[in-house]
Write an enzyme that holds these catalytic residues in place. Structure first.
Site, PDB file in Angstrom:
ATOM      1  N   TYR A   1      -4.487   3.414   7.832  1.00 15.12           N
ATOM      2  CA  TYR A   1      -5.543   3.035   7.287  1.00 15.12           C
ATOM      3  C   TYR A   1      -6.502   3.577   8.565  1.00 15.12           C
ATOM      4  CZ  TYR A   1      -3.426   0.638   4.730  1.00 15.12           C
ATOM      5  OH  TYR A   1      -2.332  -0.003   3.696  1.00 15.12           O
TER       6      TYR A   1
ATOM      7  N   VAL B   1       0.941  -3.507   3.804  1.00 22.21           N
ATOM      8  CA  VAL B   1       0.617  -5.019   4.447  1.00 22.21           C
ATOM      9  C   VAL B   1       1.955  -5.830   4.249  1.00 22.21           C
ATOM     10  CG1 VAL B   1      -1.904  -5.349   4.427  1.00 22.21           C
ATOM     11  CG2 VAL B   1      -0.590  -5.997   2.576  1.00 22.21           C
TER      12      VAL B   1
ATOM     13  N   LYS C   1       0.258   3.772  -3.152  1.00 21.95           N
ATOM     14  CA  LYS C   1      -0.926   4.626  -3.212  1.00 21.95           C
ATOM     15  C   LYS C   1      -0.160   5.975  -2.905  1.00 21.95           C
ATOM     16  CE  LYS C   1      -3.683   0.697  -1.428  1.00 21.95           C
ATOM     17  NZ  LYS C   1      -3.956   0.529   0.152  1.00 21.95           N
TER      18      LYS C   1
ATOM     19  N   TYR D   1      -2.740  -2.090 -10.726  1.00 25.72           N
ATOM     20  CA  TYR D   1      -2.437  -1.584  -9.045  1.00 25.72           C
ATOM     21  C   TYR D   1      -1.951  -2.668  -8.469  1.00 25.72           C
ATOM     22  CZ  TYR D   1      -4.217  -1.971  -3.980  1.00 25.72           C
ATOM     23  OH  TYR D   1      -4.596  -1.700  -2.516  1.00 25.72           O
TER      24      TYR D   1
ATOM     25  N   SER E   1       0.662  -1.576   0.076  1.00 21.38           N
ATOM     26  CA  SER E   1       0.624  -0.006  -0.041  1.00 21.38           C
ATOM     27  C   SER E   1       0.714   1.138   0.066  1.00 21.38           C
ATOM     28  CB  SER E   1      -0.673  -0.259   1.176  1.00 21.38           C
ATOM     29  OG  SER E   1      -1.919  -0.670   0.759  1.00 21.38           O
TER      30      SER E   1
HETATM   31  N1  LIG Z   1      -2.610  -2.767   2.719  1.00 17.74           N
HETATM   32  C1  LIG Z   1      -2.152  -2.869   2.231  1.00 17.74           C
HETATM   33  O1  LIG Z   1      -0.896  -2.582   2.254  1.00 17.74           O
HETATM   34  C2  LIG Z   1      -2.752  -3.572   0.790  1.00 17.74           C
HETATM   35  C3  LIG Z   1      -2.016  -3.522  -0.610  1.00 17.74           C
HETATM   36  C4  LIG Z   1      -2.889  -5.361  -1.018  1.00 17.74           C
HETATM   37  N2  LIG Z   1      -2.306  -5.353  -1.838  1.00 17.74           N
HETATM   38  C5  LIG Z   1      -3.637  -5.074  -1.451  1.00 17.74           C
HETATM   39  O2  LIG Z   1      -4.498  -4.411  -1.774  1.00 17.74           O
HETATM   40  O3  LIG Z   1      -5.036  -6.132  -0.256  1.00 17.74           O
END
Ligand SMILES: NC(=O)CC[C@H](N)C(=O)O
Length: 331
Positions: free
Chosen positions: A256, A274, A80, A204, A77
């Protein structure tokens, strides 16, 4: 091992600084047993939950690194942040913010429920999956390679090499992507997606699978800490307005549904993924100049054992400790 010269301007010498950080990493490594590695992407479950590493980079090569700093991991993530920056550069800030809001959700990053529950005219923010998929759909290009090229070029400019995409992690996420597909179909149905759904999802998952290290994250953080400029040569890497909005989003939405607590108890912009990575930064400070990195720093953390929200459990505690010891909070 300290890289570069420590630009330490008061009483504590660089060995002391290194010893402190080594001790803190050793201490917080014990916390990793309280967390769990992500397993919803099967390939991520192979990570060693005991890993913990940190890289802190300031101006003129001032740096401290400790723990498992050479372990490469997928950016997840944290990507992003990069896709948001590139979308703003390609389309303009106004265009992007007309289509993705800047409000924290208070829900999990991959929540579907909030999309329908709250009256929504655009996804809540670019750092939850719904917003991130929308942003990825805005990127110029008709193939994942074309859409990702500017992200990889920006990274190459900052970290000094072209990062690779971890194909196993990409495949693993692609094959287990029911939830992100559900979000994608919802966005399709509501008219948010600006590219074909399959192209958006493929891009993505690939952007999430870019492989980096804590040193790379620290380099990205240092540029953001300086409002998009390289502090060593004043070259603009990211437009100032985009860098500043990105930092505001990191502070409010980057961790988050733990973003409020992180802002309160740590007090610096950060974005987690994650796989256990955290990109953080401290802007230059005008007060308390006896502390290290007063000219600002970028921070990269890696600790794959996560707390229940999906943030590195030991990484958060380590950052909290360092921020309080060095008075890094921006508030
Ligand atoms: N929180 C994350 O790092 C989520 C990224 C992961 N690729 C997902 O879309 O679930």
């Amino acid at each position: 091992m300290v890289q570069g010269t420590v630009n330490w301007n008061t009483q504590v010498d660089r060995e002391w600084l290194q010893e402190y950080v080594d001790d803190w990493v050793a201490f917080y490594r014990k916390v990793t047993v309280e967390g769990n590695v992500a397993s919803y992407i099967p390939e991520l479950a192979k990570a060693d939950p005991n890993h913990l590493g940190i890289s802190i980079l300031g101006k003129n090569g001032t740096a401290v690194r400790s723990g498992d700093v050479d372990q490469a991991f997928t950016i997840q993530s944290i990507s992003k942040v990069l896709s948001f920056i590139i979308a703003c550069v390609e389309k303009g800030v106004g265009y992007v913010l007309d289509r993705v809001d800047v409000e924290p959700t208070g829900e999990a990053f991959n929540s579907i429920m909030h999309l329908e529950m709250k009256s929504l005219n655009k996804p809540f923010n670019p750092f939850v999956n719904a917003g991130a998929l929308t942003v990825t759909s805005m990127l110029n290009g008709n193939t994942p390679e074309e859409k990702l090229a500017p992200i990889l070029e920006l990274l190459e400019k900052i970290i000094g090499y072209r990062p690779v995409i971890n194909e196993q992690v990409f495949r693993s996420e692609f094959e287990t992507s029911a939830r992100n597909r559900a979000i994608g179909y919802y966005l399709l149905e509501t008219g948010f997606l600006e590219s074909d759904l399959e192209l958006t999802l493929d891009t993505y998952f690939r952007q999430c699978s870019i492989e980096i290290t804590v040193d790379d994250l620290a380099k990205i953080g240092l540029i953001l800490a300086n409002d998009g400029e390289d502090p060593n040569n004043e070259e603009e890497i990211i437009p100032r307005q985009v860098a500043r909005i990105t930092k505001a989003l990191m502070l409010t939405c980057g961790m988050y549904d733990a973003s409020g607590k992180f802002a309160t108890y740590v007090g610096i912009p950060a974005k987690s993924g994650v796989s256990g990575g955290i990109l953080a930064l401290a802007p230059p400070r005008v007060r308390n100049t006896q502390f290290p990195f007063i000219e600002g720093c970028g921070i990269g953390v890696f600790g794959p054992a996560l707390e229940e929200r999906g943030n590195s459990i030991a990484g958060i505690k380590l950052l909290k400790h360092i921020a309080s010891q060095w008075d890094l909070s921006i508030f």
